[in-house]
Design an enzyme around this catalytic site. Sequence first.
Site, PDB file in Angstrom:
ATOM      1  N   ASP A   1      -1.633  -8.924  13.543  1.00 49.48           N
ATOM      2  CA  ASP A   1      -2.975  -9.416  13.230  1.00 49.48           C
ATOM      3  C   ASP A   1      -3.467 -10.499  14.188  1.00 49.48           C
ATOM      4  OD1 ASP A   1      -3.129  -7.705  11.099  1.00 49.48           O
ATOM      5  OD2 ASP A   1      -2.310  -9.150   9.683  1.00 49.48           O
TER       6      ASP A   1
ATOM      7  N   SER B   1       0.839  -1.220   0.000  1.00 49.95           N
ATOM      8  CA  SER B   1       0.000   0.000   0.000  1.00 49.95           C
ATOM      9  C   SER B   1       0.866   1.260   0.000  1.00 49.95           C
ATOM     10  CB  SER B   1      -0.970   0.004   1.178  1.00 49.95           C
ATOM     11  OG  SER B   1      -0.315  -0.290   2.379  1.00 49.95           O
TER      12      SER B   1
ATOM     13  N   HIS C   1      -2.019  -8.904   2.116  1.00 50.86           N
ATOM     14  CA  HIS C   1      -1.646  -7.646   2.785  1.00 50.86           C
ATOM     15  C   HIS C   1      -2.692  -7.353   3.863  1.00 50.86           C
ATOM     16  CE1 HIS C   1       0.272  -3.912   3.437  1.00 50.86           C
ATOM     17  NE2 HIS C   1      -0.045  -3.242   2.360  1.00 50.86           N
TER      18      HIS C   1
ATOM     19  N   ARG D   1       3.378  -4.414  18.341  1.00 48.82           N
ATOM     20  CA  ARG D   1       1.977  -3.997  18.203  1.00 48.82           C
ATOM     21  C   ARG D   1       1.043  -5.092  18.725  1.00 48.82           C
ATOM     22  NH1 ARG D   1       1.964  -2.814  11.972  1.00 48.82           N
ATOM     23  NH2 ARG D   1       2.917  -4.881  12.091  1.00 48.82           N
TER      24      ARG D   1
ATOM     25  N   HIS E   1       6.422 -13.521  10.137  1.00 51.80           N
ATOM     26  CA  HIS E   1       6.502 -12.186   9.520  1.00 51.80           C
ATOM     27  C   HIS E   1       7.637 -12.180   8.509  1.00 51.80           C
ATOM     28  CE1 HIS E   1       6.664  -7.792   9.150  1.00 51.80           C
ATOM     29  NE2 HIS E   1       5.427  -7.838   9.598  1.00 51.80           N
TER      30      HIS E   1
HETATM   31  N1  AMX Z   1       2.349 -21.245  10.070  1.00 53.16           N
HETATM   32  C1  AMX Z   1       2.853 -22.270   9.357  1.00 53.16           C
HETATM   33  N2  AMX Z   1       3.895 -22.162   8.525  1.00 53.16           N
HETATM   34  C2  AMX Z   1       4.461 -20.959   8.429  1.00 53.16           C
HETATM   35  C3  AMX Z   1       4.030 -19.849   9.165  1.00 53.16           C
HETATM   36  C4  AMX Z   1       2.903 -20.024  10.006  1.00 53.16           C
HETATM   37  N3  AMX Z   1       2.372 -19.022  10.711  1.00 53.16           N
HETATM   38  N4  AMX Z   1       4.801 -18.785   8.858  1.00 53.16           N
HETATM   39  C5  AMX Z   1       5.695 -19.214   7.943  1.00 53.16           C
HETATM   40  N5  AMX Z   1       5.502 -20.533   7.698  1.00 53.16           N
HETATM   41  C6  AMX Z   1       6.203 -21.354   6.707  1.00 53.16           C
HETATM   42  C7  AMX Z   1       5.993 -20.748   5.333  1.00 53.16           C
HETATM   43  O1  AMX Z   1       4.723 -21.162   4.788  1.00 53.16           O
HETATM   44  C8  AMX Z   1       7.165 -21.308   4.569  1.00 53.16           C
HETATM   45  O2  AMX Z   1       6.879 -22.649   4.244  1.00 53.16           O
HETATM   46  P1  AMX Z   1       7.358 -23.270   2.801  1.00 53.16           P
HETATM   47  O3  AMX Z   1       8.853 -23.226   2.873  1.00 53.16           O
HETATM   48  O4  AMX Z   1       6.783 -24.633   2.819  1.00 53.16           O
HETATM   49  O5  AMX Z   1       6.795 -22.368   1.748  1.00 53.16           O
HETATM   50  C9  AMX Z   1       8.263 -21.320   5.631  1.00 53.16           C
HETATM   51  O6  AMX Z   1       7.580 -21.274   6.898  1.00 53.16           O
HETATM   52  C10 AMX Z   1       9.182 -20.111   5.548  1.00 53.16           C
HETATM   53  O7  AMX Z   1       8.408 -18.927   5.548  1.00 53.16           O
HETATM   54  P2  AMX Z   1       9.010 -17.569   6.146  1.00 53.16           P
HETATM   55  O8  AMX Z   1      10.183 -17.173   5.303  1.00 53.16           O
HETATM   56  O9  AMX Z   1       9.208 -17.724   7.603  1.00 53.16           O
HETATM   57  O10 AMX Z   1       7.790 -16.576   5.968  1.00 53.16           O
HETATM   58  P3  AMX Z   1       7.528 -15.576   4.751  1.00 53.16           P
HETATM   59  O11 AMX Z   1       8.396 -14.380   4.951  1.00 53.16           O
HETATM   60  O12 AMX Z   1       7.624 -16.291   3.444  1.00 53.16           O
HETATM   61  O13 AMX Z   1       6.010 -15.193   4.969  1.00 53.16           O
HETATM   62  C11 AMX Z   1       4.120 -14.662   6.320  1.00 53.16           C
HETATM   63  C12 AMX Z   1       5.607 -14.375   6.042  1.00 53.16           C
HETATM   64  C13 AMX Z   1       3.583 -13.637   7.333  1.00 53.16           C
HETATM   65  C14 AMX Z   1       3.291 -14.527   5.017  1.00 53.16           C
HETATM   66  C15 AMX Z   1       4.031 -16.091   6.887  1.00 53.16           C
HETATM   67  O14 AMX Z   1       4.705 -16.149   8.116  1.00 53.16           O
HETATM   68  C16 AMX Z   1       2.600 -16.568   7.052  1.00 53.16           C
HETATM   69  O15 AMX Z   1       2.020 -17.106   6.104  1.00 53.16           O
HETATM   70  N6  AMX Z   1       2.010 -16.378   8.264  1.00 53.16           N
HETATM   71  C17 AMX Z   1       0.653 -16.757   8.523  1.00 53.16           C
HETATM   72  C18 AMX Z   1      -0.307 -15.774   7.872  1.00 53.16           C
HETATM   73  C19 AMX Z   1      -0.251 -14.421   8.542  1.00 53.16           C
HETATM   74  O16 AMX Z   1      -0.131 -14.296   9.751  1.00 53.16           O
HETATM   75  N7  AMX Z   1      -0.381 -13.381   7.760  1.00 53.16           N
HETATM   76  C20 AMX Z   1      -0.394 -12.026   8.334  1.00 53.16           C
HETATM   77  C21 AMX Z   1       0.769 -11.250   7.860  1.00 53.16           C
HETATM   78  C22 AMX Z   1       0.893 -10.010   8.702  1.00 53.16           C
HETATM   79  C23 AMX Z   1       1.017  -8.845   7.859  1.00 53.16           C
HETATM   80  O17 AMX Z   1       2.084  -8.619   7.315  1.00 53.16           O
HETATM   81  N8  AMX Z   1      -0.051  -8.088   7.716  1.00 53.16           N
END
Ligand code: AMX
Length: 388
Positions: free
Chosen positions: A323, A191, A221, A277, A268
Site C-alpha cells: 500500500d 476477504s 484490510h 509488490r 506487515h
Molecule cells: N508505524 C509505527 N508503528 C508501527 C508500525 C508502523 N508502520 N508498524 C507496526 N508498528 C508498531 C505496532 O503499532 C505495534 O505497537 P504496539 O506494541 O504499541 O501496539 C508494534 O509496532 C508491533 O507491531 P507488529 O507486530 O510489527 O505489527 P502487526 O503485525 O501488529 O501489524 C500492521 C501489522 C500492518 C497493521 C502494522 O505494521 C501497521 O499498523 N502498519 C501501518 C499501517 C499499514 O501500513 N497498514 C497497511 C497494511 C497492509 C495490508 O495488509 N493491506
Amino acid sequence: MRGVKSLVCDTSLVEPDTGLVIRNYPVKKLTEKSPEEVFWLLLTGELPDEEETKSLQQDIKKRQKVPDYVWKVLNAMPSNSHPMTMFNTLILVLERESQFRKNYTKGMRKEQYWESTLEDSLGIIAKLPSLAAAVYRRRYKKGPRIKPNPKLDWAGNYAYMLGIKDPTGEFANLMRLYMVLHSDHESGNVSAFTTHTVNSALSDIYYSLSAGLNGLAGPLHGLANQECLAWILDSLKKFGGKVPSAEELRKFAWDTLNSGKVIPGYGHAVLRITDPRFDAFLNFGKRVCPEDPIYQMVALVFDIVPGVLREQGKAKDPWPNVDAASGSLLYHFGLKEFDYYTVLFGVSRALGVCSQAIMSRALGLPIVRPKSVTTEWLKKFSTSQPSA
Ligand code: AMX
C-alpha cells in the site's frame, strides 16, 4: 488465530522472507503477465500459452454484458453511498444469474460443483470491470457509463471504462499490473477466508464474493491503502508541495511516531522484507513518472522510514508493504478519489478468491464449522493448567 495453521490453500503462499508466491512463481516474475494469464495460473498451476490466453480472453468477452436490472439498482442507490457498498451490492444483485444455484436446485452431483462454480466465477469476473467502472462514474459524477470496447483486454477495458485520460496507454498498464499484484494473498486474510466460509455453505460465488469483499471494505484490510497516500500528500503539503530533504523527512517521521500514530504503508503482519509488490510499483513509477513529486516522496520515504522504525524498535517489520506505493501511482494518473481504491483492490482480489472457491469445490472441502467454547469454560480451563 494468527499463525495457527488451519487452512489449505494451493493458489498462493506468503512467507516472511519471500512475500507473495503464486503457484511457485514469485510475484516479481509475474509483473509482465496479464491478469488473465495469472487467473489461469491460479486455477491450473501453469501459465497459459498465447492461444490459451486468447481463448480465455474471448470467453471473458462473451460473458461481459451486464443485465439492465443491475443498472437500475445502481441508479436507485443514493449517489453518495460508499463505492464498496455500491460494488458489493451489484455483485449480490447479479446472483440471479448463478448457474450453481440453478443446477443445485435441479439436483447436481457433488463432483460437478466445481464446474458450476467455475461457470459462475467466469461470469462474475467478466462483468466486474463494467460494474466497478460504473460505480466510479456514478459515485463521482463523471458522466454516463462507458460501454466495454470489444478490442480491449480485461484490465485495459476497466481502465477505458473508468474514463481516465490515457494518451500513453500507461494507465492501462498500471491497471494490468495492479490487477496482477493484488490478485491473491493466501486464504487466511479476511476477504479470502470470508469468501471461503460463505462458499463452504454451498452459497454460490455471487453470495460468497460479495461477502468477502464486504470484509475487504474494512479499515484494517482493504481500506488501508488510502491512508498511505493521505500520509504522503500530508507530508508534501507540510513542506509546501516540495520534496523535503532526508533530514526534514526523518524529523517528520519521528513527529508522526511521537504523536502516537503509525507510519502508514510500513510494517506487515507476515512479511519481514520489502513487499515485492511495493518494489514492482516503485519500478513502474521510476519508469513512468520519475519527476512527479508524489513519486519522489514515496521513494524518499522508502529511503528514510525503515531506518526510523528500526531505531524506534517496535515494528517487527520496518519495510514497506504494497500500500505504500500503489495510491501514489493512481493519483498520478488522475484517479484521485481515495474512497474508490478499495474497489480496484476488490476487482483484482476476485481472481484469487474465486480460484480458491473453485478449488475448494473440486476438493469437496466441508462446511467451515470450528468449535467455540464459553468464557466460563475458558476460565476453568486456564485455571486448571499448571502455571509455567
Ligand atoms: N508505524 C509505527 N508503528 C508501527 C508500525 C508502523 N508502520 N508498524 C507496526 N508498528 C508498531 C505496532 O503499532 C505495534 O505497537 P504496539 O506494541 O504499541 O501496539 C508494534 O509496532 C508491533 O507491531 P507488529 O507486530 O510489527 O505489527 P502487526 O503485525 O501488529 O501489524 C500492521 C501489522 C500492518 C497493521 C502494522 O505494521 C501497521 O499498523 N502498519 C501501518 C499501517 C499499514 O501500513 N497498514 C497497511 C497494511 C497492509 C495490508 O495488509 N493491506
